[in-house]
Design a protein around this motif. Structure first.
Motif, PDB file in Angstrom:
ATOM      1  N   LEU A  33      21.338 -39.260  25.131  1.00 18.26           N
ATOM      2  CA  LEU A  33      20.516 -38.139  24.656  1.00 18.26           C
ATOM      3  C   LEU A  33      19.317 -38.664  23.882  1.00 18.26           C
ATOM      4  CD1 LEU A  33      23.269 -35.661  23.370  1.00 18.26           C
ATOM      5  CD2 LEU A  33      21.786 -35.322  25.350  1.00 18.26           C
ATOM      6  N   ARG A  34      19.575 -39.672  23.043  1.00 21.12           N
ATOM      7  CA  ARG A  34      18.485 -40.271  22.263  1.00 21.12           C
ATOM      8  C   ARG A  34      17.425 -40.870  23.182  1.00 21.12           C
ATOM      9  NH1 ARG A  34      20.105 -45.718  19.701  1.00 21.12           N
ATOM     10  NH2 ARG A  34      19.829 -46.188  21.920  1.00 21.12           N
ATOM     11  N   ASP A  35      17.892 -41.605  24.189  1.00 21.86           N
ATOM     12  CA  ASP A  35      16.949 -42.260  25.099  1.00 21.86           C
ATOM     13  C   ASP A  35      16.152 -41.236  25.909  1.00 21.86           C
ATOM     14  OD1 ASP A  35      17.976 -44.599  24.113  1.00 21.86           O
ATOM     15  OD2 ASP A  35      19.277 -45.004  25.846  1.00 21.86           O
ATOM     16  N   ALA A  36      16.837 -40.186  26.368  1.00 18.15           N
ATOM     17  CA  ALA A  36      16.153 -39.150  27.146  1.00 18.15           C
ATOM     18  C   ALA A  36      15.126 -38.415  26.290  1.00 18.15           C
ATOM     19  CB  ALA A  36      17.168 -38.163  27.713  1.00 18.15           C
ATOM     20  N   GLY A  37      15.444 -38.272  24.998  1.00 15.49           N
ATOM     21  CA  GLY A  37      14.552 -37.534  24.111  1.00 15.49           C
ATOM     22  C   GLY A  37      13.290 -38.284  23.729  1.00 15.49           C
ATOM     23  N   GLN A  38      13.243 -39.584  24.046  1.00 21.66           N
ATOM     24  CA  GLN A  38      12.053 -40.371  23.696  1.00 21.66           C
ATOM     25  C   GLN A  38      10.789 -39.815  24.366  1.00 21.66           C
ATOM     26  OE1 GLN A  38      12.147 -42.722  21.505  1.00 21.66           O
ATOM     27  NE2 GLN A  38      14.260 -43.396  21.390  1.00 21.66           N
ATOM     28  N   SER A  39      10.983 -39.173  25.507  1.00 21.76           N
ATOM     29  CA  SER A  39       9.818 -38.649  26.244  1.00 21.76           C
ATOM     30  C   SER A  39       9.491 -37.201  25.879  1.00 21.76           C
ATOM     31  CB  SER A  39      10.079 -38.733  27.753  1.00 21.76           C
ATOM     32  OG  SER A  39      11.233 -37.948  28.095  1.00 21.76           O
ATOM     33  N   GLY A  40      10.260 -36.624  24.950  1.00 21.99           N
ATOM     34  CA  GLY A  40      10.039 -35.230  24.570  1.00 21.99           C
ATOM     35  C   GLY A  40       8.837 -35.062  23.655  1.00 21.99           C
ATOM     36  N   SER A  41       8.525 -33.832  23.371  1.00 20.31           N
ATOM     37  CA  SER A  41       7.352 -33.503  22.568  1.00 20.31           C
ATOM     38  C   SER A  41       7.722 -33.351  21.093  1.00 20.31           C
ATOM     39  CB  SER A  41       6.723 -32.199  23.066  1.00 20.31           C
ATOM     40  OG  SER A  41       5.758 -31.729  22.152  1.00 20.31           O
ATOM     41  N   LEU A  42       7.232 -34.255  20.253  1.00 19.35           N
ATOM     42  CA  LEU A  42       7.470 -34.161  18.814  1.00 19.35           C
ATOM     43  C   LEU A  42       6.774 -32.928  18.233  1.00 19.35           C
ATOM     44  CD1 LEU A  42       7.151 -37.907  17.725  1.00 19.35           C
ATOM     45  CD2 LEU A  42       9.235 -36.515  17.781  1.00 19.35           C
ATOM     46  N   ARG A  43       5.669 -32.517  18.853  1.00 20.93           N
ATOM     47  CA  ARG A  43       4.967 -31.319  18.388  1.00 20.93           C
ATOM     48  C   ARG A  43       5.839 -30.083  18.593  1.00 20.93           C
ATOM     49  NH1 ARG A  43       1.639 -27.414  20.495  1.00 20.93           N
ATOM     50  NH2 ARG A  43       0.047 -26.591  19.064  1.00 20.93           N
ATOM     51  N   GLN A  44       6.487 -30.004  19.773  1.00 23.11           N
ATOM     52  CA  GLN A  44       7.396 -28.891  20.051  1.00 23.11           C
ATOM     53  C   GLN A  44       8.541 -28.888  19.049  1.00 23.11           C
ATOM     54  OE1 GLN A  44       9.654 -29.341  23.638  1.00 23.11           O
ATOM     55  NE2 GLN A  44      10.644 -27.335  23.480  1.00 23.11           N
ATOM     56  N   LEU A  45       9.069 -30.079  18.762  1.00 24.92           N
ATOM     57  CA  LEU A  45      10.171 -30.197  17.803  1.00 24.92           C
ATOM     58  C   LEU A  45       9.723 -29.745  16.413  1.00 24.92           C
ATOM     59  CD1 LEU A  45      13.016 -31.078  17.039  1.00 24.92           C
ATOM     60  CD2 LEU A  45      12.166 -33.417  16.782  1.00 24.92           C
ATOM     61  N   ALA A  46       8.531 -30.129  16.004  1.00 33.15           N
ATOM     62  CA  ALA A  46       8.028 -29.753  14.679  1.00 33.15           C
ATOM     63  C   ALA A  46       7.913 -28.238  14.551  1.00 33.15           C
ATOM     64  CB  ALA A  46       6.688 -30.425  14.421  1.00 33.15           C
ATOM     65  N   LEU A  47       7.454 -27.583  15.615  1.00 33.53           N
ATOM     66  CA  LEU A  47       7.341 -26.128  15.585  1.00 33.53           C
ATOM     67  C   LEU A  47       8.713 -25.475  15.430  1.00 33.53           C
ATOM     68  CD1 LEU A  47       4.672 -25.584  18.407  1.00 33.53           C
ATOM     69  CD2 LEU A  47       4.355 -25.213  15.939  1.00 33.53           C
TER      70      LEU A  47
END
Length: 584
Positions: A146-160
């Motif tokens: 899950l951690r590795d897959a999340g590396q490509s996710g959007s930190l901006r989306q997470l911050a919101l």
């Protein structure tokens, strides 16, 4: 920054008190550490990985594993996206797991071992629920995927998403069955636990950014979980261990602090007693003299004059070695979950280790009261004073009522039970106590009090706590509901009895034989009579039965918090209880 949500505490550490050893665990014989930055990066990545798996705000996710950095990372990752963690004790029964997973409608789970994986699979009864391993398991994907897959996710989306989480949002549901009845899902908000963390820091006044802590109590209980958040808040490095590895971990980590239940300290005491058996002559006499002094020590009245000189001698020759056996730097111990024997508290205070006994419950996230770590303010035998922001009062029948920001949201899917427990803003704890100059003493559980056939009420926990001060009693349960008098089931402290038998020249082959030996029965009877003097005549223990093995969590006789499950024990010992009242 303003601390309102539990995950804010990690940001707070990163900004103010970053650690190179934020979270550590022993792997392959070596301690491996993650820095505050590495923990933050992992938490963000796991949050994004969970979102990719379709975990949404309000979804329930189970965690069933022993303590580890991964446990904390996953927990914080769930908090950031508004998912609700549902911890399960690694020792929980299949029946409890089945009920919790169904009642909470768990959508995903993290497990720490193959045994827990099998238990959860059975408990799910074929319902779909993806599982991830917190420790390497061949049969499951690792949480690191899950951690590795999340590396490509959007930190901006997470911050919101993170910024949308409110202080009063539920972040965890902790199922607590206590000592009776079906498990109840305690809903705790971010505000509940953050208020506890900040109030505890104000109360304890431990130095920030300089300490190391051991974490070995289960994170599935809010006591240790809030403790870990408290360590993060104060910039304290956290080293995860287990009760079985505690001695080795203390020697290697040299902790300054940890949280414990009384049984852990009782085992430490037993080891100190065992040390006396290895000595002889003047060394043995000196050791026992120092131990006797320690067990009678009063921190609020430090020794003066000749007594101070004697204490210094005891410290140089004995107490210093005790501290060395616990790593050499241990200064502060928080104790909760059950009553601590006063002689153990005195012993640790005498050896230079401050012990703060406190009181709380899952419904209060969890701390209600605690003793100060200052010697001139501690009240041994009490559970301390209310934390900042927490209000206490006693009902007419002595029940402890609590109000404050730490009080739970309610019981999940149990509106009637919530209304019964939370009345006009006050939490009814079900515990009976007395307040003396602001210090609280717990005398019993309201529902555990019983009435004899003579119409006299008996508070069993008060009697049990006093009788456990005996050096020969390990566990005890007082019975007598509807009977003429109180009686007791007793598990002797067999290690101490073995030593006594050797001194008395008594031969034995097993615990079963030992418990029936007339001399041992006579010894326990003398102990009971000695303590009966502290009770009213109607409270005297008039009969007792000795058991040959201790009650335990795995057998369902103790709750995971080590409290007696009286109904289970009574049913299993029914014949023994009846025999004590036969022909009475």
């Amino acid at each position: 920054m303003k601390l309102e949500r539990a995950f804010d505490i990690l940001f707070h550490q990163l900004e103010t008190l970053p650690r190179a050893d934020c979270l550590s665990v022993k792997t392959g014989g070596q301690w491996q550490s993650l820095s505050s930055t590495e923990v933050m990066e992992a938490v963000n990545a796991v949050s994004l990985g969970l979102l990719q798996q379709g975990i949404l705000r309000g979804d329930k996710v189970a965690i069933a594993a022993d303590n580890s950095p991964a446990w904390v990372i996953v927990d914080l990752a769930l908090q950031q996206i508004g998912a609700i963690s549902v911890p399960l004790y690694p020792t929980c029964t299949l029946e409890d797991a089945r009920y919790i997973l169904a009642h909470a409608e768990v959508k995903l789970a993290f497990v720490g071992s193959s045994a827990l994986q099998r238990k959860l699979e059975q408990a799910l009864d074929g319902r779909p629920c993806p599982c991830y391993a917190l420790n390497p398991l061949d049969s499951l994907p690792s949480w690191t995927s899950l951690r590795d897959a999340g590396q490509s996710g959007s930190l901006r989306q997470l911050a919101l998403l993170r910024n949308s989480i409110q202080a009063d949002d539920v972040f965890t549901i902790i199922y607590t069955s206590g000592t009776t009845g079906r498990a109840k899902g305690v809903m705790l908000s971010h505000r509940n636990v953050v208020s506890t963390v900040i109030a505890t820091a104000q109360h304890t006044r431990l130095p920030a950014g300089t300490c190391r802590a051991l974490s070995f109590l289960p994170l599935s209980h809010i006591f240790e979980r809030a403790g870990v958040l408290y360590y993060l808040f104060t910039g304290t490095a956290i080293y995860f261990s287990s009760v079985d590895a505690l001695s080795a971990s203390m020697a290697e980590v040299r902790p300054h602090t940890f949280s414990a239940v009384p049984r852990v300290l009782e085992k430490v005491h037993e080891k100190l007693l065992a040390r006396a058996k290895t000595l002889s002559g003047w060394q043995r006499r000196l050791y026992l003299w120092a131990m006797a002094r320690a067990e009678a020590y009063e921190p609020r009245q430090p020794p003066r004059g000749l007594a101070a000189i004697q204490h210094a001698i005891a410290d140089r020759l004995v107490y210093r070695k005790w501290r060395a056996a616990m790593g050499g730097e241990l200064r502060w111990v928080n104790v909760g979950s059950a009553a601590l024997q006063p002689r153990l508290a005195r012993l640790l205070w005498a050896s230079g280790i401050a012990v703060a006994e406190g009181y709380g419950m899952s419904e209060t996230a969890p701390v209600i009261t605690a003793n100060p770590f200052q010697a001139d303010a501690v009240q041994i035998g009490s559970v301390g004073i209310a934390l900042p922001g927490v209000e206490l009062k006693l009902a007419g029948d002595g029940e402890i009522l609590v109000r404050g920001p730490n009080v739970m949201v309610g019981y999940y899917k149990e509106p009637e039970l919530t209304a019964e427990t939370l009345q006009q803003g006050w939490l009814h704890t079900g515990d009976i106590g007395v307040l003396q100059q602001g210090y609280l003493r717990i005398t019993d559980r309201k529902k555990e009090m019983f009435k004899t056939s003579n119409g006299k009420y008996i508070a069993p926990q008060m009697l049990e706590n006093k009788l456990k001060e005996s050096a020969y009693i390990d566990q005890i349960m007082v019975v007598g509901d509807g009977q003429k008098f109180a009686a007791a089931l007793i598990v002797p402290l067999y290690e101490r009895l073995q030593e006594w038998c050797q001194e008395q020249g008594i031969a034995y082959t097993s615990h079963s034989e030992m418990r029936l030996h007339p001399r041992i029965v006579e010894l326990i009877e003398r102990e009971i009579k000695r303590f009966n003097r502290h009770f009213g005549s109607w409270e005297h223990i008039k009969k007792f039965a000795l058991l040959d093995k201790p009650w335990c969590v795995d057998a369902g006789e103790l709750a995971p918090t080590l409290k007696l499950r009286r109904k289970v024990i009574s049913q299993r010992c029914q014949a023994l209880i009846e025999s004590m009242y036969h022909h009475a």
